[in-house]
Design a protein around this motif. Structure first.
Motif, PDB file in Angstrom:
ATOM      1  N   THR A 252      -6.645 -24.275  -3.846  1.00  0.00           N
ATOM      2  CA  THR A 252      -6.635 -23.249  -4.884  1.00  0.00           C
ATOM      3  C   THR A 252      -5.279 -22.556  -4.869  1.00  0.00           C
ATOM      4  OG1 THR A 252      -9.018 -22.882  -4.937  1.00  0.00           O
ATOM      5  CG2 THR A 252      -7.623 -21.035  -5.595  1.00  0.00           C
ATOM      6  N   ILE A 253      -4.628 -22.562  -6.016  1.00  0.00           N
ATOM      7  CA  ILE A 253      -3.283 -22.012  -6.143  1.00  0.00           C
ATOM      8  C   ILE A 253      -3.348 -20.718  -6.949  1.00  0.00           C
ATOM      9  CG2 ILE A 253      -0.982 -22.393  -7.134  1.00  0.00           C
ATOM     10  CD1 ILE A 253      -1.404 -25.392  -6.627  1.00  0.00           C
ATOM     11  N   ILE A 254      -2.669 -19.691  -6.462  1.00  0.00           N
ATOM     12  CA  ILE A 254      -2.505 -18.452  -7.218  1.00  0.00           C
ATOM     13  C   ILE A 254      -1.012 -18.159  -7.317  1.00  0.00           C
ATOM     14  CG2 ILE A 254      -3.014 -15.999  -7.404  1.00  0.00           C
ATOM     15  CD1 ILE A 254      -5.534 -16.411  -5.841  1.00  0.00           C
ATOM     16  N   ASP A 255      -0.442 -18.373  -8.491  1.00  0.00           N
ATOM     17  CA  ASP A 255       0.948 -18.000  -8.734  1.00  0.00           C
ATOM     18  C   ASP A 255       1.000 -16.506  -8.997  1.00  0.00           C
ATOM     19  OD1 ASP A 255       1.975 -20.528  -8.401  1.00  0.00           O
ATOM     20  OD2 ASP A 255       1.859 -21.055 -10.516  1.00  0.00           O
ATOM     21  N   THR A 256       1.888 -15.820  -8.307  1.00  0.00           N
ATOM     22  CA  THR A 256       1.964 -14.367  -8.382  1.00  0.00           C
ATOM     23  C   THR A 256       3.356 -13.930  -8.809  1.00  0.00           C
ATOM     24  OG1 THR A 256       0.334 -14.185  -6.599  1.00  0.00           O
ATOM     25  CG2 THR A 256       1.640 -12.227  -7.101  1.00  0.00           C
ATOM     26  N   GLU A 257       3.397 -13.092  -9.840  1.00  0.00           N
ATOM     27  CA  GLU A 257       4.642 -12.475 -10.278  1.00  0.00           C
ATOM     28  C   GLU A 257       4.434 -10.966 -10.215  1.00  0.00           C
ATOM     29  OE1 GLU A 257       5.837 -14.381 -14.201  1.00  0.00           O
ATOM     30  OE2 GLU A 257       3.800 -15.178 -13.877  1.00  0.00           O
ATOM     31  N   CYS A 258       5.447 -10.232  -9.761  1.00  0.00           N
ATOM     32  CA  CYS A 258       5.298  -8.784  -9.702  1.00  0.00           C
ATOM     33  C   CYS A 258       6.619  -8.081  -9.944  1.00  0.00           C
ATOM     34  CB  CYS A 258       4.709  -8.343  -8.364  1.00  0.00           C
ATOM     35  SG  CYS A 258       5.760  -8.643  -6.934  1.00  0.00           S
ATOM     36  N   THR A 259       6.523  -6.900 -10.534  1.00  0.00           N
ATOM     37  CA  THR A 259       7.654  -5.997 -10.693  1.00  0.00           C
ATOM     38  C   THR A 259       7.243  -4.661 -10.105  1.00  0.00           C
ATOM     39  OG1 THR A 259       8.367  -7.119 -12.719  1.00  0.00           O
ATOM     40  CG2 THR A 259       9.263  -4.928 -12.310  1.00  0.00           C
ATOM     41  N   LEU A 260       8.054  -4.150  -9.170  1.00  0.00           N
ATOM     42  CA  LEU A 260       7.691  -2.965  -8.409  1.00  0.00           C
ATOM     43  C   LEU A 260       8.601  -1.788  -8.746  1.00  0.00           C
ATOM     44  CD1 LEU A 260       7.191  -4.661  -4.920  1.00  0.00           C
ATOM     45  CD2 LEU A 260       5.461  -4.238  -6.681  1.00  0.00           C
ATOM     46  N   PHE A 261       8.035  -0.595  -8.690  1.00  0.00           N
ATOM     47  CA  PHE A 261       8.758   0.651  -8.932  1.00  0.00           C
ATOM     48  C   PHE A 261       8.373   1.638  -7.831  1.00  0.00           C
ATOM     49  CE2 PHE A 261       7.702  -1.474 -12.875  1.00  0.00           C
ATOM     50  CZ  PHE A 261       8.917  -1.529 -13.545  1.00  0.00           C
ATOM     51  N   SER A 262       9.220   2.632  -7.593  1.00  0.00           N
ATOM     52  CA  SER A 262       8.919   3.596  -6.538  1.00  0.00           C
ATOM     53  C   SER A 262       9.066   5.020  -7.046  1.00  0.00           C
ATOM     54  CB  SER A 262       9.830   3.380  -5.326  1.00  0.00           C
ATOM     55  OG  SER A 262      11.182   3.646  -5.668  1.00  0.00           O
ATOM     56  N   ARG A 263       8.269   5.908  -6.486  1.00  0.00           N
ATOM     57  CA  ARG A 263       8.370   7.333  -6.796  1.00  0.00           C
ATOM     58  C   ARG A 263       9.372   8.023  -5.856  1.00  0.00           C
ATOM     59  NH1 ARG A 263       2.561   6.617  -7.791  1.00  0.00           N
ATOM     60  NH2 ARG A 263       2.143   7.254  -9.957  1.00  0.00           N
ATOM     61  N   SER A 400      15.323   4.875  -9.089  1.00  0.00           N
ATOM     62  CA  SER A 400      16.101   4.500 -10.269  1.00  0.00           C
ATOM     63  C   SER A 400      16.105   2.996 -10.532  1.00  0.00           C
ATOM     64  CB  SER A 400      17.557   4.974 -10.108  1.00  0.00           C
ATOM     65  OG  SER A 400      18.143   4.385  -8.947  1.00  0.00           O
ATOM     66  N   GLY A 401      15.566   2.224  -9.592  1.00  0.00           N
ATOM     67  CA  GLY A 401      15.617   0.774  -9.737  1.00  0.00           C
ATOM     68  C   GLY A 401      14.244   0.139  -9.816  1.00  0.00           C
ATOM     69  N   GLU A 402      14.235  -1.172  -9.819  1.00  0.00           N
ATOM     70  CA  GLU A 402      13.002  -1.952  -9.792  1.00  0.00           C
ATOM     71  C   GLU A 402      13.279  -3.256  -9.076  1.00  0.00           C
ATOM     72  OE1 GLU A 402      12.599  -4.180 -13.952  1.00  0.00           O
ATOM     73  OE2 GLU A 402      12.848  -2.009 -14.219  1.00  0.00           O
ATOM     74  N   ALA A 403      12.252  -3.880  -8.593  1.00  0.00           N
ATOM     75  CA  ALA A 403      12.394  -5.146  -7.868  1.00  0.00           C
ATOM     76  C   ALA A 403      11.335  -6.122  -8.352  1.00  0.00           C
ATOM     77  CB  ALA A 403      12.251  -4.917  -6.363  1.00  0.00           C
ATOM     78  N   SER A 404      11.744  -7.359  -8.603  1.00  0.00           N
ATOM     79  CA  SER A 404      10.818  -8.390  -9.079  1.00  0.00           C
ATOM     80  C   SER A 404      10.780  -9.547  -8.086  1.00  0.00           C
ATOM     81  CB  SER A 404      11.238  -8.901 -10.460  1.00  0.00           C
ATOM     82  OG  SER A 404      11.131  -7.872 -11.425  1.00  0.00           O
ATOM     83  N   PHE A 405       9.595 -10.070  -7.879  1.00  0.00           N
ATOM     84  CA  PHE A 405       9.386 -11.184  -6.960  1.00  0.00           C
ATOM     85  C   PHE A 405       8.371 -12.143  -7.573  1.00  0.00           C
ATOM     86  CE2 PHE A 405      10.373  -7.409  -4.516  1.00  0.00           C
ATOM     87  CZ  PHE A 405      11.320  -7.844  -3.591  1.00  0.00           C
ATOM     88  N   SER A 406       8.448 -13.393  -7.163  1.00  0.00           N
ATOM     89  CA  SER A 406       7.418 -14.360  -7.543  1.00  0.00           C
ATOM     90  C   SER A 406       7.192 -15.309  -6.383  1.00  0.00           C
ATOM     91  CB  SER A 406       7.813 -15.128  -8.809  1.00  0.00           C
ATOM     92  OG  SER A 406       8.990 -15.874  -8.603  1.00  0.00           O
TER      93      SER A 406
END
Length: 520
Positions: A252-263, A400-406
């Motif tokens: 079972t494969i789960i492809d995951t994409e995410c974009t993260l932000f911080s307070r 002020s930034g963001e980070a994306s991972f997959s």
């Protein structure tokens, strides 16, 4: 089959997946263009659903102060016992899409017991979004007497069912409790648990538990055999937009994409997180007065680091909290694996630990510098997930930034990407007589060991950060294709030692690298 032990474990870790599988009625379709999650009757026009809308939500949320969602419930559901909660069941035929022949069905899960926090569930059909509305008429409440007029109290998560031929719709994945989720491959039992986002895990300052606040589940087409789930994650210090593409099967494969932000500046968060359980086994049997030979979901951590080196680190149940850090850049893969697939080596007719999934993570994009971190927590109960693993980025995420991972998750029997070398099949540790010395046996398996010529010049290369090595011996079995290394360690007054063992031939590795942390 879901067993009581699994249900208690999920409850202990914030997962209630199998406790009260619930099925909800769909709310009537919202007017065309109604906003995501809008109440019935709202009409403001918005574009059709797109992941960018979830990213925008996460970005906007990070700019606001954190507000914990209300977990209040009607009196009948506010103080449920375990037995009451598990007695609630969905009525037959209520799973979303079960009759639509699309290969999947969704069962929203009831709130209550340890799972009072709400998760808003939206479905996307033909680009249009509508929220699933709770309806008490969909449930058999068992030992619970529900209020006369419950209203729409929402859900705590959902279960994914997948069509498996003659078996019909069966468990495939569960999303419930904080940002936890589980999946399994054909023929497996639920075991290791994934986390979408981890913050300050095993940090003295205290851990945050981000939660999935809202999801958008896209109705699949039968031909694709894939389910796409978008999710909004929120916590005190971070937010995130996630997209999970689930493809159940033999793996079972789960492809995951995410974009993260911080307070606030985030310097300790984890990706590709997972947890499992190790109570006792051949590496640690202290206080194991048990008829079984072992009790564990996972037997070790495997890492394929950025330099292409295969590492194997058996896990154990330590006497004190242990955190191991494997510094790396752009890792090629890592995961908690169950390598013990022989029932006779575990002897548990109820839990069948040998049927638990391995979870292997492969980054799709470069992750930069960071570390794979392994946390081993002492436990005296198999209901506790005491083994934790995740990737910790080195870079700080500023507001002020963001980070994306997959990355790609493989819920499997054996990861598809395996070492082209001999692999560790067994690690055993025990006391020598009445002394404080310890004896180790590490077994490697590989086809080359069947060849007396190829295995003749294989040499074990063993190092220890503390303690003295003694009585090192090797045993080769042509029939079993194994190479066993036996050695004794005298740690004297040392409280910790890092051991490293690799088999070499002509100065080149012919096995993965075995790592082990011994603690007094």
């Amino acid at each position: 089959m879901l067993l009581r032990r699994d249900l208690l474990k999920w409850a202990a870790t914030g997962l209630g997946a199998g406790l009260a599988p619930a099925a909800a009625a769909e709310s009537p379709p919202a007017p065309a263009g109604a906003p995501v999650g809008a109440p019935q009757g709202s009409t403001p026009p918005v574009p059709a659903f797109d992941l960018s809308a979830v990213v925008d939500k996460a970005r906007a949320l990070a700019k606001k102060g954190y507000e914990a969602p209300s977990a209040s419930l009607p009196g009948a559901f506010s103080n449920l016992t375990y037995d009451q909660y598990v007695s609630m069941r969905p009525k037959a035929g209520t799973a979303l899409w079960a009759a639509d022949n699309v290969g999947f069905a969704i069962e929203p899960l009831h709130r209550g017991f340890l799972f009072s926090a709400p998760m808003a569930i939206n479905v996307v059909e033909g680009g249009a979004v509508r929220r699933l509305a709770y309806a008490a008429s969909q449930f058999d409440f068992g030992k619970v007497q529900p209020p006369a007029d419950v209203g729409d109290i929402g859900f705590s998560g959902f279960r994914v069912l997948h069509a498996r031929g003659a078996r019909g719709l069966v468990d495939s994945a569960i999303f419930q409790g904080a940002s936890f989720f589980r999946a399994l491959a054909n023929g497996q039992n639920f075991g290791v648990t994934a986390r979408a986002l981890m913050i300050r895990t095993a940090d003295p300052k205290g851990e945050e538990f981000p939660a999935i606040r809202e999801v958008w589940i896209e109705k699949p087409a039968l031909a694709t055999d894939a389910l796409v789930i978008s999710a909004l994650v929120d916590s005190e210090s971070m937010t995130g937009a996630f997209r999970f593409t689930l493809r159940p099967g033999e793996i079972t494969i789960i492809d995951t994409e995410c974009t993260l932000f911080s307070r606030s500046p985030a310097d300790f968060y984890g990706l590709g997180g997972m947890t499992g359980m190790f109570l006792f086994g051949p590496t640690s049997r202290h206080s194991a007065d048990d008829v079984r030979l072992g009790a564990y979901d996972v037997s070790g951590l495997q890492v394929l680091n950025g330099n292409g080196e295969w590492l194997w680190r058996p896990v154990s149940n330590p006497s004190t909290l242990q955190v191991s850090v494997f510094v790396d850049a752009n890792p090629k893969g890592f995961g908690l694996l169950q390598r013990q697939r022989d029932f006779s080596m575990l002897q548990d007719d109820e839990q069948h630990w040998e049927l638990r999934p391995s979870l292997w993570i492969e980054p799709i994009t470069d992750w930069g510098e960071g570390s794979v971190e392994l946390v081993e927590i002492p436990t005296d109960s198999e209901n506790n997930d005491n083994i934790i693993c995740f990737w910790r980025p080195k870079a700080v995420l500023d507001p002020s930034g963001e980070a994306s991972f997959s990355y790609r998750q493989f819920w499997c029997w054996t990861p598809p990407d395996r070492p082209p070398l001999a692999t560790v099949t067994d690690t055993r540790v025990g006391r020598i007589g009445t002394t404080k010395r310890r004896r180790f046996i590490v077994e490697f398996a590989g086809d080359a060991f069947a060849d007396p010529v190829a295995s003749h010049d294989v040499r074990p290369m063993l190092t220890a950060s503390a303690g003295a090595v003694g009585s090192l011996k090797t045993f080769v079995s042509r029939e079993r294709k194994t190479f066993r290394v036996l050695f004794d360690m005298d740690f004297g007054g040392d409280a910790l030692s890092e051991l490293r063992l690799v088999l070499e031939n002509g100065g080149k590795p012919v096995s993965e690298t075995w790592l082990y942390r011994w603690t007094a």
